[in-house]
Design a protein around this motif. Sequence first.
Motif, PDB file in Angstrom:
ATOM      1  N   ALA A 112       0.832  -1.347   0.085  1.00 12.41           N
ATOM      2  CA  ALA A 112      -0.022   0.213   0.077  1.00 12.41           C
ATOM      3  C   ALA A 112       0.836   1.151   0.019  1.00 12.41           C
ATOM      4  N   VAL A 113       1.981   1.331   0.878  1.00 13.83           N
ATOM      5  CA  VAL A 113       2.724   2.463   1.002  1.00 13.83           C
ATOM      6  C   VAL A 113       3.492   2.832  -0.437  1.00 13.83           C
ATOM      7  N   VAL A 114       4.157   1.582  -0.958  1.00 14.09           N
ATOM      8  CA  VAL A 114       4.924   1.505  -2.265  1.00 14.09           C
ATOM      9  C   VAL A 114       3.758   2.225  -3.482  1.00 14.09           C
ATOM     10  N   ALA A 115       2.721   1.510  -3.525  1.00 18.86           N
ATOM     11  CA  ALA A 115       1.794   1.893  -4.567  1.00 18.86           C
ATOM     12  C   ALA A 115       1.325   3.427  -4.392  1.00 18.86           C
ATOM     13  N   SER A 116       1.325   3.931  -2.901  1.00 18.54           N
ATOM     14  CA  SER A 116       0.778   5.154  -2.540  1.00 18.54           C
ATOM     15  C   SER A 116       1.655   6.410  -3.324  1.00 18.54           C
ATOM     16  N   GLU A 117       3.081   5.941  -2.748  1.00 17.31           N
ATOM     17  CA  GLU A 117       4.188   6.967  -2.544  1.00 17.31           C
ATOM     18  C   GLU A 117       5.477   6.800  -3.255  1.00 17.31           C
ATOM     19  N   ASP A 118       5.680   5.346  -3.801  1.00 17.11           N
ATOM     20  CA  ASP A 118       7.018   5.286  -4.308  1.00 17.11           C
ATOM     21  C   ASP A 118       7.014   4.041  -5.223  1.00 17.11           C
ATOM     22  N   ARG A 143      -8.237   8.924  -2.092  1.00 17.42           N
ATOM     23  CA  ARG A 143      -6.860   8.383  -2.113  1.00 17.42           C
ATOM     24  C   ARG A 143      -6.954   6.977  -1.906  1.00 17.42           C
ATOM     25  N   VAL A 144      -7.791   6.476  -1.103  1.00 16.47           N
ATOM     26  CA  VAL A 144      -7.797   5.254  -0.673  1.00 16.47           C
ATOM     27  C   VAL A 144      -8.212   4.270  -2.150  1.00 16.47           C
ATOM     28  N   PHE A 145      -9.244   5.017  -2.550  1.00 20.35           N
ATOM     29  CA  PHE A 145      -9.693   4.187  -3.896  1.00 20.35           C
ATOM     30  C   PHE A 145      -8.573   4.287  -4.965  1.00 20.35           C
ATOM     31  N   TRP A 146      -7.956   5.205  -4.950  1.00 21.50           N
ATOM     32  CA  TRP A 146      -6.943   5.178  -5.964  1.00 21.50           C
ATOM     33  C   TRP A 146      -5.705   4.353  -5.480  1.00 21.50           C
ATOM     34  N   ILE A 147      -5.400   4.172  -4.373  1.00 21.81           N
ATOM     35  CA  ILE A 147      -4.323   3.318  -3.781  1.00 21.81           C
ATOM     36  C   ILE A 147      -4.781   1.828  -3.895  1.00 21.81           C
ATOM     37  N   ARG A 148      -5.831   1.314  -3.774  1.00 22.68           N
ATOM     38  CA  ARG A 148      -6.274   0.228  -4.208  1.00 22.68           C
ATOM     39  C   ARG A 148      -6.108  -0.259  -5.547  1.00 22.68           C
ATOM     40  N   GLY A 149      -6.480   0.773  -6.491  1.00 21.10           N
ATOM     41  CA  GLY A 149      -6.462   0.640  -7.760  1.00 21.10           C
ATOM     42  C   GLY A 149      -4.805   0.353  -8.252  1.00 21.10           C
ATOM     43  N   GLN A 150      -3.924   1.103  -7.532  1.00 19.29           N
ATOM     44  CA  GLN A 150      -2.609   1.141  -7.961  1.00 19.29           C
ATOM     45  C   GLN A 150      -2.073  -0.466  -7.425  1.00 19.29           C
ATOM     46  N   MET A 151      -2.432  -0.847  -6.200  1.00 17.97           N
ATOM     47  CA  MET A 151      -2.100  -2.248  -5.769  1.00 17.97           C
ATOM     48  C   MET A 151      -2.342  -3.224  -6.664  1.00 17.97           C
ATOM     49  N   ASN A 152      -3.412  -3.181  -7.117  1.00 14.28           N
ATOM     50  CA  ASN A 152      -3.841  -4.341  -8.117  1.00 14.28           C
ATOM     51  C   ASN A 152      -3.230  -3.766  -9.529  1.00 14.28           C
ATOM     52  N   GLN A 153      -2.857  -2.813  -9.855  1.00 11.28           N
ATOM     53  CA  GLN A 153      -2.283  -2.673 -11.299  1.00 11.28           C
ATOM     54  C   GLN A 153      -0.659  -3.173 -11.116  1.00 11.28           C
ATOM     55  N   LEU A 154      -0.358  -2.829  -9.708  1.00 11.98           N
ATOM     56  CA  LEU A 154       1.153  -3.442  -9.513  1.00 11.98           C
ATOM     57  C   LEU A 154       1.212  -5.033  -9.407  1.00 11.98           C
ATOM     58  N   SER A 155       0.335  -5.674  -9.834  1.00  8.52           N
ATOM     59  CA  SER A 155       0.038  -7.059  -9.849  1.00  8.52           C
ATOM     60  C   SER A 155      -0.060  -7.610  -8.235  1.00  8.52           C
ATOM     61  N   GLY A 156      -0.436  -6.644  -7.184  1.00 14.84           N
ATOM     62  CA  GLY A 156      -0.665  -7.359  -6.031  1.00 14.84           C
ATOM     63  C   GLY A 156       0.354  -7.744  -5.120  1.00 14.84           C
ATOM     64  N   LEU A 157       0.389  -8.465  -4.388  1.00 16.42           N
ATOM     65  CA  LEU A 157       1.370  -9.122  -3.512  1.00 16.42           C
ATOM     66  C   LEU A 157       2.750  -9.687  -4.132  1.00 16.42           C
ATOM     67  N   GLN A 158       2.535  -9.941  -5.485  1.00 14.05           N
ATOM     68  CA  GLN A 158       3.589 -10.429  -6.202  1.00 14.05           C
ATOM     69  C   GLN A 158       4.663  -9.260  -6.306  1.00 14.05           C
TER      70      GLN A 158
END
Length: 231
Positions: free
Chosen positions: A72-78, A211-226
Motif C-alpha cells: 500500500a505505501v509503495v503503491a501510494s508513494e513510491d 486516495r484510498v480508492f486510487w491506492i487500491r487501484g494502484q495495488m492491483n495494477q502493480l500485480s498485487g502481492l507479487q
Amino acid sequence: MARKSIVQGVIRGVVWVLFALALLFASLLFLFRYVNPPTSAFIVSYSLAHPRQEVQQQWVSFSEISPWMPLAVVASEDQRFPDHWGIDFAAIRKALAEYHAGEGLRGASTITQQTAKNLFLWNGRSFVRKTLEAGLALAVDGVWPKRRILEVYLNIAEFGPGIYGVEAASRIYFGIPARQLSAAQAARLAAVLPNPEVLSVTEPSAYVRDRVFWIRGQMNQLSGLQYLKDL
C-alpha cells in the motif's frame, strides 16, 4: 598572519566537525541495519513539542506486518521503490517538467528519503535539509536491504498525532495487530501518510476516500502481492 591563522583554524574546526558528523551517521546507518532504532528525530521532536501527550509506538518485525501494508505505501508513494537507488531521478525529472509546464510543484520523495528524514532530520523545505536528505537516502539504500528500509519506515512513520508505526496505528484504528491488516485497511493507513496531522483514518474526508480508492487501484495494477515478493 594572526588573522590568517585564525581563519585556517576555524576552517579546520568546521572540517573536523563535518567529518565527525559524517562518521556518526555512517556508524548509525550500519548499526540500524541490524538493530532497531530506539526512537527517531521526528518522534523526539513531537515529544518535545507535546510533553504531556504520550507517544504510541510498538516496533514489529517485517514478518509481523501484513504484506498488504508495504504494498500500500509503495503503491501510494513510491512505485519504483524496488528499482531506484534511494532517489527516483525519473520522478524528479517528471515533477520538474510538470512544474515548468505550469502545473504545481509536487513532491518526488522516495520512501527511502522519507525514512532518512524521519529517522535523522527535521521537517521543513529548506535546501540544506533536502540536500542532507538526498545524501542520507543514497547512503541508506547502499547499506540497507530494501526490506529493511520498508521495515524501519513502517515502524517510524506517523499515522496520526502521536501515533507512530503501523502496529500502534493498526491497534488504535482497527483493534487488530498489523499482521492482520486487510488490503483495504492498509490502503486507509497509507492514504493519510502525506499529512497525518490533518488527514484522518477514522473520519476520512472526501480527499482521503478518493486516495484510498486510487491506492487500491494502484495495488492491483502493480500485480498485487507479487510486486514485492522478491524483496
